[in-house]
Design a protein around this motif. Structure first.
Motif, short mmCIF file in Angstrom:
data_model
loop_
_atom_site.label_atom_id
_atom_site.label_comp_id
_atom_site.label_asym_id
_atom_site.label_seq_id
_atom_site.Cartn_x
_atom_site.Cartn_y
_atom_site.Cartn_z
N ALA A 113 0.81 -1.28 -0.11
CA ALA A 113 0.12 -0.14 -0.11
C ALA A 113 1.02 1.28 0.14
O ALA A 113 0.66 2.27 -0.79
CB ALA A 113 -0.86 0.07 1.19
N ARG A 114 1.65 1.23 0.72
CA ARG A 114 2.74 2.48 0.88
C ARG A 114 3.42 2.51 -0.37
O ARG A 114 3.61 3.89 -1.04
CB ARG A 114 3.97 2.02 2.05
N ARG A 115 3.82 1.54 -1.23
CA ARG A 115 4.59 1.71 -2.29
C ARG A 115 3.69 2.01 -3.51
O ARG A 115 4.10 3.12 -4.26
CB ARG A 115 5.15 0.31 -2.61
N GLU A 116 2.22 1.71 -3.58
CA GLU A 116 1.46 2.00 -4.53
C GLU A 116 1.19 3.43 -4.45
O GLU A 116 1.06 4.17 -5.34
CB GLU A 116 0.13 1.33 -4.09
N ALA A 117 1.29 3.89 -3.10
CA ALA A 117 0.93 5.57 -2.81
C ALA A 117 2.02 6.33 -3.32
O ALA A 117 1.96 7.33 -3.95
CB ALA A 117 0.56 5.65 -1.35
N GLU A 118 3.29 5.76 -3.15
CA GLU A 118 4.21 6.49 -3.53
C GLU A 118 4.40 6.51 -5.25
O GLU A 118 4.68 7.80 -5.79
CB GLU A 118 5.79 5.87 -3.22
N LEU A 119 4.09 5.60 -6.02
CA LEU A 119 4.01 5.51 -7.22
C LEU A 119 2.92 6.61 -7.75
O LEU A 119 3.23 7.30 -8.62
CB LEU A 119 3.84 4.28 -7.85
N LEU A 120 1.79 6.67 -6.94
CA LEU A 120 0.61 7.31 -7.50
C LEU A 120 0.86 9.00 -7.19
O LEU A 120 0.76 9.66 -8.01
CB LEU A 120 -0.61 6.97 -6.92
N ASP A 121 1.90 9.20 -6.19
CA ASP A 121 2.28 10.62 -5.76
C ASP A 121 3.22 11.00 -6.75
O ASP A 121 3.20 12.15 -7.23
CB ASP A 121 2.90 10.48 -4.31
N ARG A 122 4.16 10.04 -7.24
CA ARG A 122 5.00 10.27 -8.25
C ARG A 122 4.46 10.77 -9.62
O ARG A 122 4.88 11.80 -10.11
CB ARG A 122 6.27 9.29 -8.48
N PHE A 123 3.42 9.97 -10.00
CA PHE A 123 2.67 10.33 -11.02
C PHE A 123 1.73 11.50 -11.08
O PHE A 123 1.92 12.32 -11.93
CB PHE A 123 1.52 9.11 -11.45
N ASP A 126 4.37 14.53 -11.23
CA ASP A 126 4.81 14.80 -12.71
C ASP A 126 3.45 15.00 -13.69
O ASP A 126 3.92 15.97 -14.59
CB ASP A 126 5.29 13.35 -13.41
N HIS A 127 2.24 14.74 -13.52
CA HIS A 127 1.23 15.06 -14.39
C HIS A 127 -0.06 16.04 -13.63
O HIS A 127 -0.96 16.37 -14.47
CB HIS A 127 0.69 13.81 -15.10
N ARG A 128 0.12 16.17 -12.45
CA ARG A 128 -1.02 16.99 -11.71
C ARG A 128 -2.55 16.16 -11.92
O ARG A 128 -3.26 16.77 -11.77
CB ARG A 128 -1.07 18.15 -12.25
N GLU A 129 -2.31 14.80 -12.09
CA GLU A 129 -3.53 14.16 -12.07
C GLU A 129 -3.20 12.59 -11.90
O GLU A 129 -2.11 12.36 -12.02
CB GLU A 129 -4.32 14.40 -13.37
N LEU A 130 -4.08 11.88 -11.49
CA LEU A 130 -3.94 10.40 -11.20
C LEU A 130 -3.73 9.67 -12.91
O LEU A 130 -4.35 10.44 -13.53
CB LEU A 130 -4.78 9.76 -10.54
N PRO A 131 -3.30 8.25 -12.71
CA PRO A 131 -3.52 7.77 -14.07
C PRO A 131 -4.89 7.83 -14.74
O PRO A 131 -5.87 7.78 -13.64
CB PRO A 131 -2.59 6.51 -13.86
N PRO A 132 -5.31 7.62 -15.89
CA PRO A 132 -6.68 7.65 -16.42
C PRO A 132 -7.43 6.77 -15.66
O PRO A 132 -8.60 7.00 -15.65
CB PRO A 132 -6.51 7.53 -17.84
N LEU A 133 -6.99 5.32 -15.30
CA LEU A 133 -8.02 4.50 -15.06
C LEU A 133 -8.05 4.30 -13.35
O LEU A 133 -8.69 3.44 -12.84
CB LEU A 133 -7.80 3.13 -15.62
N ASN A 134 -7.12 5.10 -12.61
CA ASN A 134 -7.20 5.15 -11.33
C ASN A 134 -8.20 5.99 -10.77
O ASN A 134 -8.30 7.44 -11.22
CB ASN A 134 -5.77 5.51 -10.59
N ARG A 135 -8.86 5.71 -9.92
CA ARG A 135 -10.29 6.75 -9.33
C ARG A 135 -9.62 7.48 -8.26
O ARG A 135 -10.24 8.58 -7.92
CB ARG A 135 -11.18 6.03 -9.23
N ALA A 136 -8.70 6.93 -7.29
CA ALA A 136 -8.41 7.42 -6.07
C ALA A 136 -6.87 6.78 -5.73
O ALA A 136 -6.65 5.84 -5.87
CB ALA A 136 -9.51 7.37 -4.82
N LYS A 137 -6.31 7.55 -4.92
CA LYS A 137 -5.16 7.11 -4.39
C LYS A 137 -5.61 6.30 -2.82
O LYS A 137 -6.56 6.45 -2.26
CB LYS A 137 -4.40 8.13 -3.70
N PRO A 138 -4.84 5.23 -2.53
CA PRO A 138 -5.18 4.50 -1.25
C PRO A 138 -4.97 5.49 -0.31
O PRO A 138 -4.06 6.23 -0.08
CB PRO A 138 -4.21 3.37 -1.49
N THR A 139 -5.62 5.16 0.81
CA THR A 139 -5.62 5.78 2.04
C THR A 139 -4.48 5.02 3.10
O THR A 139 -4.97 3.67 3.32
CB THR A 139 -7.02 5.86 2.69
N LEU A 140 -3.66 5.48 3.44
CA LEU A 140 -2.66 4.68 4.35
C LEU A 140 -3.03 5.09 5.95
O LEU A 140 -3.48 6.22 6.26
CB LEU A 140 -1.14 5.25 4.15
#
Length: 141
Positions: A113-123, A126-140
């Motif tokens: 969960a922590r690593r997934e959140a880090e990757l989404l934070d990095r995306f 870089d792009h000021r939005e989540l990847p197109p098929l992600n709806r939300a960031k995980p809650t840690l």
């Protein structure tokens, strides 16, 4: 995302979950063979996810494997999974190549969960939005 992802499966609309997904928890990133525009820049990443959350079925709890996670996506067990599955199938039927890259490095549900959140934070950085098929960031926690 660098060289941290060690496996790869090219999806096919007729047998999309079957590839070489391991029987271990892990992180995965769904990418296309082409880039798409984002708010800032462009990216080939469609989705960032993890397989490792504790699942309870039939009174037994277990940590989901990458193989089980992809089986669940293609069986469409929830609305979110059906949406992702249907979108990927449409892309593939339209001629796009869709690849899943994965790693089984982080083994515990908390580390995944922590690593997934880090990757989404990095995306997002870089792009000021989540990847197109992600709806939300995980809650840690």
């Amino acid at each position: 995302l660098g060289g941290e992802f060690s496996g790869e499966a090219t999806l096919a609309a007729d047998r999309a979950w079957g590839g070489p997904f391991p029987q271990a928890p892990g992180l995965y990133v769904v990418v296309m063979a082409r880039v798409i525009p984002r708010l800032y820049g462009e990216s080939d990443i469609l989705y960032i996810g993890q397989a490792g959350k504790l699942v309870v079925r039939g009174g037994t709890s277990y940590q989901a494997s990458l193989r089980q996670r992809w089986r669940d996506y293609w069986q469409g067990t929830t609305q979110t999974e059906r949406d992702l599955r249907d979108t990927l199938i449409r892309l593939m039927h339209d001629g796009d190549v869709v690849v899943v890259v994965f790693t089984t490095e982080a083994a515990t549900p908390e580390a995944l969960a922590r690593r997934e959140a880090e990757l989404l934070d990095r995306f997002f950085a870089d792009h000021r939005e989540l990847p197109p098929l992600n709806r939300a960031k995980p809650t840690l926690r």
